[in-house]
Design a protein around this motif. Structure first.
Motif, PDB file in Angstrom:
ATOM      1  N   THR A  37       1.260  -1.263   0.042  1.00 46.37           N
ATOM      2  CA  THR A  37       0.533   0.074   0.197  1.00 46.37           C
ATOM      3  C   THR A  37       0.885   1.839  -0.204  1.00 46.37           C
ATOM      4  O   THR A  37       0.215   2.533   0.074  1.00 46.37           O
ATOM      5  CB  THR A  37      -0.449   0.054   1.454  1.00 46.37           C
ATOM      6  N   GLN A  38       2.320   1.110   0.560  1.00 44.57           N
ATOM      7  CA  GLN A  38       2.682   2.601  -0.085  1.00 44.57           C
ATOM      8  C   GLN A  38       3.045   2.458  -1.642  1.00 44.57           C
ATOM      9  O   GLN A  38       3.515   1.921  -2.466  1.00 44.57           O
ATOM     10  CB  GLN A  38       4.484   1.573   0.529  1.00 44.57           C
ATOM     11  N   LYS A  39       2.904   4.012  -1.613  1.00 42.72           N
ATOM     12  CA  LYS A  39       3.033   4.250  -2.895  1.00 42.72           C
ATOM     13  C   LYS A  39       4.514   4.847  -3.813  1.00 42.72           C
ATOM     14  O   LYS A  39       5.370   4.799  -3.101  1.00 42.72           O
ATOM     15  CB  LYS A  39       2.029   5.873  -3.103  1.00 42.72           C
ATOM     16  N   VAL A  50      12.073   0.299  -7.077  1.00 41.87           N
ATOM     17  CA  VAL A  50      12.564  -0.686  -6.619  1.00 41.87           C
ATOM     18  C   VAL A  50      11.594  -0.662  -5.424  1.00 41.87           C
ATOM     19  O   VAL A  50      12.535  -0.778  -4.684  1.00 41.87           O
ATOM     20  CB  VAL A  50      13.433  -1.970  -7.490  1.00 41.87           C
ATOM     21  N   MET A  51      11.612  -2.072  -4.872  1.00 40.23           N
ATOM     22  CA  MET A  51      10.899  -2.092  -3.431  1.00 40.23           C
ATOM     23  C   MET A  51      12.591  -3.228  -3.051  1.00 40.23           C
ATOM     24  O   MET A  51      12.686  -3.915  -3.141  1.00 40.23           O
ATOM     25  CB  MET A  51       9.444  -3.305  -3.363  1.00 40.23           C
ATOM     26  N   ILE A  52      12.816  -2.602  -2.004  1.00 37.75           N
ATOM     27  CA  ILE A  52      13.613  -3.334  -1.216  1.00 37.75           C
ATOM     28  C   ILE A  52      13.528  -3.480   0.123  1.00 37.75           C
ATOM     29  O   ILE A  52      13.563  -1.869   0.344  1.00 37.75           O
ATOM     30  CB  ILE A  52      14.632  -2.752  -1.589  1.00 37.75           C
ATOM     31  N   GLY A  53      13.646  -4.245   0.718  1.00 38.96           N
ATOM     32  CA  GLY A  53      13.333  -4.424   2.527  1.00 38.96           C
ATOM     33  C   GLY A  53      12.214  -3.569   3.136  1.00 38.96           C
ATOM     34  O   GLY A  53      11.982  -3.289   3.551  1.00 38.96           O
ATOM     35  N   ALA A  55      10.452  -1.363   1.281  1.00 41.47           N
ATOM     36  CA  ALA A  55      10.520   0.029   1.073  1.00 41.47           C
ATOM     37  C   ALA A  55      11.229   0.476  -0.539  1.00 41.47           C
ATOM     38  O   ALA A  55      11.711  -0.379  -1.327  1.00 41.47           O
ATOM     39  CB  ALA A  55      11.450   1.162   2.357  1.00 41.47           C
ATOM     40  N   TRP A  56      10.119   1.627  -0.975  1.00 38.65           N
ATOM     41  CA  TRP A  56      10.634   1.644  -2.260  1.00 38.65           C
ATOM     42  C   TRP A  56      12.408   2.430  -2.382  1.00 38.65           C
ATOM     43  O   TRP A  56      12.176   3.590  -1.693  1.00 38.65           O
ATOM     44  CB  TRP A  56       9.663   2.757  -2.993  1.00 38.65           C
TER      45      TRP A  56
END
Length: 65
Positions: A37-39, A50-53, A55-56
């Motif tokens: 749900t994180q934009k 890119v989603m890493i750990g 977070a974007w």
């Protein structure tokens, strides 16, 4: 509520979807696997989100050159 899909291998942002509230749990939303749900932040030219750990992160992207 909106959710943001990312590729299961590369973890790069792929699309935005609308998710529904769970009929079993008030206030909980049915977010699919490989989505959040994180934009994601806006990516500029030659960049990708890119989603890493959890977070974007913005990474350089020179594919297609």
């Amino acid at each position: 509520m909106k959710a943001y899909n990312y590729h299961p291998v590369t973890k790069e942002f792929t699309s935005e979807i609308e998710v529904k509230e769970s009929p079993m749990e008030k206030g909980a939303y049915l977010v699919p696997a490989d989505a959040t749900t994180q934009k994601p932040p806006a990516a500029g030219a030659n960049e990708r989100a890119v989603m890493i750990g959890g977070a974007w992160v913005i990474e350089k992207d020179y594919r297609g050159w």
